[in-house]
Scaffold this active site. Structure first.
Site, mmCIF file in Angstrom:
data_model
loop_
_atom_site.group_PDB
_atom_site.id
_atom_site.type_symbol
_atom_site.label_atom_id
_atom_site.label_comp_id
_atom_site.label_asym_id
_atom_site.label_seq_id
_atom_site.Cartn_x
_atom_site.Cartn_y
_atom_site.Cartn_z
ATOM 1 N N GLY A 281 0.869 -1.177 0.000
ATOM 2 C CA GLY A 281 0.000 0.000 0.000
ATOM 3 C C GLY A 281 0.895 1.212 0.000
ATOM 4 N N THR A 282 1.074 1.809 1.162
ATOM 5 C CA THR A 282 2.268 2.594 1.435
ATOM 6 C C THR A 282 2.257 4.071 1.151
ATOM 7 O OG1 THR A 282 4.019 1.007 1.516
ATOM 8 C CG2 THR A 282 4.527 2.903 0.293
ATOM 9 N N THR A 283 3.070 4.782 1.932
ATOM 10 C CA THR A 283 3.523 6.128 1.601
ATOM 11 C C THR A 283 5.025 6.160 1.861
ATOM 12 O OG1 THR A 283 1.414 7.051 2.345
ATOM 13 C CG2 THR A 283 3.239 8.588 2.025
#
Length: 243
Positions: A48-50
């Site tokens: 997913g992530t940032t």
């Protein structure tokens, strides 16, 4: 020139090769194949992530969240380290398929080690970014969109590597599902000449902003500081420790 007679060595060779589509082509192994569909990829562990990369007066700061999910719907791990050292003074983030990102990092790390052994010196960050782009474009790594940050004799560098192998350098960059939220924060707070300490606070705030609204990001922050002396990576479950 004499025409080869029937049942000669030449004619027998022609007969043996008649069913080969390319009898004189190089002897190569078959390319690996899989039957994974787009629907199957929804059930793969994804970050997913940032992820955020910022150039500073001291070097580079990279920040990532700590969450992995199944298809963006179920949190499968709350303590994923999404930034890894791949070079004496460079690190790469993980975005997309966890397995693909881990394979990508392992492959790059191996190539860096081979380069240093053969050349008796460190690979430049620009060369490393080019290699990463080539791997992303040609390798079986699924969809990845990492950030590469590093320091060399030419200074501090941050690159985003897109899934098609595009390599773009900037003063700061953001990738992942929470990128719009984090970019909004960085646009307001980034300045040239930041120290690593200042950039660490800004990057952590950017990850926190994304985690508030993006379901694929959360559970804390990993912070990576890169200087000419090396790479230091620390994880923090509580944002208040670093903001």
């Amino acid at each position: 020139m004499r025409t080869p007679t029937h049942d000669s060595d030449f004619s027998r060779t022609v007969d043996q090769l008649a069913d080969e589509p390319d009898p004189y082509g190089p002897e190569l192994g078959a390319m690996p194949q899989n039957d994974i569909s787009s629907a199957d990829l929804d059930n793969v562990n994804k970050t997913g992530t940032t992820t955020i990369g910022i150039t500073t007066a001291d070097g580079v700061v990279i920040a990532t969240d700590m969450r992995a999910s199944l298809g963006g719907r179920f949190v499968s791990n709350k303590n994923v380290q999404k930034v890894e050292q791949i070079h004496p003074t460079a690190a790469l983030t993980m975005v997309g398929s966890v397995g693909g990102a881990q394979s990508f990092i392992s492959s790059l790390r191996a190539e860096v080690n081979l380069f240093e052994t053969r050349r008796d010196g460190s690979m430049s960050i620009n060369a490393l970014a080019t290699l990463a782009g080539n791997f992303a474009r040609g390798g079986p790594f699924f969809a990845i969109h990492p950030i590469l940050g590093g320091v060399d004799e030419e200074g501090s560098h941050v690159y985003s590597i897109d899934p098609a192998g595009g390599v773009m350098e900037d003063d700061y960059t953001v990738t992942g599902s929470g990128m719009q939220l984090a970019y909004g924060h960085l646009e307001q707070t980034y300045e040239e000449g930041l120290s690593n300490d200042e950039a660490t606070t800004i990057a952590a705030q950017g990850i926190k902003s994304a985690a508030e609204r993006d379901t694929g990001s959360g559970n804390g922050v990993f912070l990576c500081e890169i200087t000419e002396d090396g790479v230091d990576i620390q994880g923090h479950n509580d944002f208040e420790e670093v903001i």
